[in-house]
Design a protein around this motif. Structure first.
Motif, mmCIF file in Angstrom:
data_model
loop_
_atom_site.group_PDB
_atom_site.id
_atom_site.type_symbol
_atom_site.label_atom_id
_atom_site.label_comp_id
_atom_site.label_asym_id
_atom_site.label_seq_id
_atom_site.Cartn_x
_atom_site.Cartn_y
_atom_site.Cartn_z
ATOM 1 N N LYS A 304 0.826 -1.200 0.000
ATOM 2 C CA LYS A 304 0.000 0.000 0.000
ATOM 3 C C LYS A 304 0.863 1.254 0.000
ATOM 4 O O LYS A 304 2.012 1.227 0.470
ATOM 5 N N ARG A 342 4.732 -1.019 8.176
ATOM 6 C CA ARG A 342 3.414 -0.387 8.044
ATOM 7 C C ARG A 342 2.853 -0.110 9.433
ATOM 8 O O ARG A 342 2.660 -1.023 10.225
ATOM 9 N N GLU A 343 2.632 1.179 9.710
ATOM 10 C CA GLU A 343 2.054 1.588 10.999
ATOM 11 C C GLU A 343 2.823 1.001 12.172
ATOM 12 O O GLU A 343 2.246 0.509 13.151
ATOM 13 N N GLU A 428 -3.052 13.153 0.859
ATOM 14 C CA GLU A 428 -2.965 12.569 2.202
ATOM 15 C C GLU A 428 -2.145 13.477 3.105
ATOM 16 O O GLU A 428 -1.225 14.162 2.645
ATOM 17 N N GLN A 431 -0.611 10.251 6.459
ATOM 18 C CA GLN A 431 -1.004 8.956 5.888
ATOM 19 C C GLN A 431 -2.509 8.684 6.005
ATOM 20 O O GLN A 431 -2.945 7.544 6.048
ATOM 21 N N GLN A 432 -3.282 9.779 6.023
ATOM 22 C CA GLN A 432 -4.740 9.683 5.979
ATOM 23 C C GLN A 432 -5.251 10.614 4.892
ATOM 24 O O GLN A 432 -4.674 11.682 4.650
ATOM 25 N N LYS A 433 -6.333 10.223 4.244
ATOM 26 C CA LYS A 433 -6.884 11.024 3.159
ATOM 27 C C LYS A 433 -7.339 12.386 3.678
ATOM 28 O O LYS A 433 -7.837 12.514 4.796
ATOM 29 N N VAL A 434 -7.176 13.401 2.830
ATOM 30 C CA VAL A 434 -7.707 14.736 3.130
ATOM 31 C C VAL A 434 -8.603 15.160 1.977
ATOM 32 O O VAL A 434 -8.184 15.190 0.826
ATOM 33 N N ASP A 439 -9.890 18.579 7.330
ATOM 34 C CA ASP A 439 -9.142 17.320 7.453
ATOM 35 C C ASP A 439 -7.657 17.610 7.675
ATOM 36 O O ASP A 439 -7.004 16.972 8.507
ATOM 37 N N ARG A 443 -5.267 16.812 10.987
ATOM 38 C CA ARG A 443 -4.037 16.034 10.929
ATOM 39 C C ARG A 443 -2.872 16.819 11.554
ATOM 40 O O ARG A 443 -2.003 16.232 12.204
ATOM 41 N N GLU A 446 -3.301 16.587 15.297
ATOM 42 C CA GLU A 446 -2.969 15.237 15.773
ATOM 43 C C GLU A 446 -1.459 15.048 15.838
ATOM 44 O O GLU A 446 -0.936 14.466 16.797
#
Length: 473
Positions: A304, A342-343, A428, A431-434, A439, A443, A446
C-alpha cells in the motif's frame, strides 16, 4: 607546530601513564614497475569499432553562393539541398568469448547501417548487432570467425576499491590501440540513468574510448568506459566506467534473449529522508517509501502507499535506488518476499514480479496542470482549496480526483524550498486522506499532540505521487 619523532612521542606517553591501542597496519603498494606484461596479455581482446550510417538530406550549413559568383568554384556543392551522405564513427569494444561476442556502448553503434571490427592483429570483420540496452548504454555484437578469438572475462566490480590500479584500453580520438593507467577514484557514481553504477577513474579516457574495457591488475574487465566529465571535450582525469556487475547481467540477457528482461515490482517509490522518517515515527531514515501502487504485482500482493520497503528477496533495502536495482536483477515471474514497515509493524508479502519492459511500453495519459485562483486557507506556507468540479476541469483531472489543490506557495516557505508548486494536489496528510481543509487542520493538530515536529504529505503532480514532510514549528 613542533614535530616530534615517534620515539619521543611514545616516551612522553608512557611517562604520562597513557596507553595506546596497537596501530592497525596499513599496506601501501607502490606503482607497478611496468604495465607492459598486463598490456601484452589483454591487448588481443580489445577491438576498434567503425560504424557507418546514412545522414539525412541537408539544406547545407554554409552560405549560399549565387550562380555566376566568382566564389562558385570554391563552394560547388552549397547551392540547393544536399542528398543523403555517409557518416563514419569510431569507438572501442572487447571480446568476451572465443566464438566472437563483443561488448561495446550502445551510443557507439546506435543508428549504424554497418559495423566493422578491427582486431589488435589488424584483421577486420563485419559484425551484427545482437541486442542493446540504452538504459545502461550497453550493446552486444557478434562476429563470425573460424578461428577461436582471444577474449577476456568480467571481474567482480564490487571488489574494486578506491585507490586500486586500473588500466583503460581503446581507440582514443581514432588514433588506434592505446593504453592508459590510473586508479579507481570513486565508486557507485550516478549520472542520469535508473541503473547507473559507475566506477570513476583518472585513467585517461577520451572520445573513441567509449565501449572499451577498464581492467583490474588481474586482467579482468571491471568496467566499460562510457563517459567523461570535461569542459573541453578531452580527458581531465574524471572518467566513468559502467560497473561490470551491471554489465555482465545485461550481456547475459542480450545473449539469451536479444533484449533485457528486468523485474518489475509495480510501485512508485522515493527515499526516506530524515524529516520523513521523523514525521512517520521511524528510528532510521532507511528503506524505500511507497508513494503509489498502480494495478500490478505489488497491488495484488497487498503493498500500500505509505509502506516502507525494508527488505527485498532477503536483502536489505537502504534507499530507492538500491531497491530499483535489486528488483531489476530479479527473475521475471518469480515470487519474492518483500518486507514492509506499516504503521509501526513489519509484514512480509510475497510478490510475483512482472517484466518492466512490458509495462514501460504501455502509454499512460498525463494530466495537464493549469493555474488556479487562490482560495480559502493559508497554512504551512501554502494557499489551499478543496477540489471542485470546476478546479478538476481547469487542472485536467479526472472527476474522481480528491484532495486539496495548492493555489499558491509562499516563496520564502519550506514548502517552496521542498518543491511544492501551484497545481499540486495534496491527497494525504499523516497517511490519511484529506478531502476538506478541516481534514488537514485535524491532521496537523494530531501530529502536534503526538509530539511530531513535521507532517507527512502525499503530493500528486501530473499523476505522479511523492511524499514531502513539512515542519510544524
Amino acid at each position: 607546530m613542533t614535530r616530534l619523532r615517534s620515539g619521543t612521542l611514545l616516551a612522553m606517553a608512557l611517562s604520562a601513564g597513557l596507553a595506546f591501542a596497537a596501530p592497525v597496519p596499513v599496506f601501501a603498494f607502490g606503482a607497478p614497475e611496468s604495465f607492459a606484461d598486463l598490456a601484452a596479455k589483454i591487448s588481443p581482446s580489445v577491438v576498434n569499432i567503425t560504424t557507418t550510417s546514412t545522414v539525412a538530406a541537408s539544406t547545407g550549413g554554409n552560405p549560399m553562393v549565387p550562380p555566376g559568383s566568382p566564389f562558385e568554384d570554391l563552394f560547388p556543392d552549397q547551392n540547393g539541398p544536399q542528398g543523403p551522405q555517409r557518416s563514419e564513427a569510431l569507438g572501442s569494444g572487447f571480446v568476451i568469448s572465443e566464438d566472437g561476442y563483443i561488448v561495446t556502448n550502445n551510443h557507439v553503434i546506435e543508428g549504424a547501417d554497418s559495423i566493422e571490427i578491427e582486431f589488435f592483429s589488424g584483421k577486420k570483420l563485419p559484425a551484427k548487432l545482437v541486442g542493446t540496452d540504452p538504459k545502461t548504454d550497453i550493446a552486444l555484437l557478434k562476429v563470425e570467425t573460424d578461428a577461436p578469438l582471444p577474449f577476456v572475462q568480467f571481474g567482480d566490480s564490487d571488489l574494486a576499491r578506491v585507490g586500486d590500479w586500473v588500466v583503460a584500453m581503446g581507440n582514443p580520438l581514432g588514433q588506434g590501440f592505446s593504453v592508459s593507467a590510473g586508479i579507481v577514484s570513486a565508486r557507485n557514481r550516478e549520472l542520469s540513468g535508473t541503473y547507473d553504477d559507475y566506477l570513476q577513474t583518472d585513467a585517461a579516457i577520451n572520445r573513441g574510448n567509449s565501449g572499451g574495457p577498464l581492467f583490474n591488475m588481474d586482467g579482468q574487465v571491471i568496467g566499460v568506459n562510457t563517459a567523461i566529465l570535461s569542459p573541453n571535450g578531452g580527458s581531465i582525469g574524471i572518467g566513468f566506467s559502467m560497473a561490470s556487475n551491471v554489465v555482465s547481467k545485461v550481456v547475459d540477457q542480450l545473449k539469451q534473449f536479444g533484449e533485457t528482461r528486468r523485474g518489475w515490482l509495480g510501485v512508485r517509490i522515493q527515499d526516506v529522508t530524515p524529516d520523513i522518517a521523523e514525521s512517520m515515527g521511524l528510528t532510521e531514515a532507511k528503506g524505500a517509501l511507497v508513494t503509489d501502487v498502480p494495478d500490478g504485482p505489488s497491488k495484488t500482493a497487498g503493498i500500500k502507499p505509505g509502506d516502507v520497503i525494508t527488505m527485498f528477496a532477503g536483502n536489505e533495502v537502504t534507499d530507492a535506488n538500491s531497491l530499483t536495482r535489486r528488483v531489476a536483477d530479479a527473475p521475471v515471474g518469480e515470487a519474492v518476499p518483500v518486507v514492509v514497515l506499516r504503521e509501526g509493524r513489519t509484514e512480509t508479502l510475497q510478490v510475483t514480479l512482472g517484466r518492466r519492459e512490458d509495462e514501460e511500453a504501455k502509454a499512460f495519459p498525463a494530466a495537464t496542470p493549469a493555474p488556479a485562483e487562490p482560495h480559502e486557507m493559508d497554512i504551512l506556507g501554502l494557499t489551499l482549496a478543496p477540489l471542485t468540479d470546476d478546479l478538476r476541469g481547469k487542472l485536467g483531472l479526472d472527476q474522481g480526483a480528491e484532495g486539496l489543490v495548492v493555489t499558491g506557495v509562499d516563496q520564502a516557505s519550506e514548502a517552496f524550498t521542498k518543491g511544492l508548486r501551484e497545481g499540486d494536489i495534496i491527497t494525504e496528510a499523516g497517511q490519511q486522506k484529506v478531502l476538506r481543509l478541516k481534514d488537514l487542520q485535524d491532521r496537523i493538530q494530531e501530529a502536534k499532540s503526538a509530539g511530531r515536529k513535521s507532517l507527512l504529505l502525499l503530493i500528486r503532480r501530473d499523476g505522479d505521487p511523492r511524499f514531502v514532510a513539512l515542519s510544524l514549528e
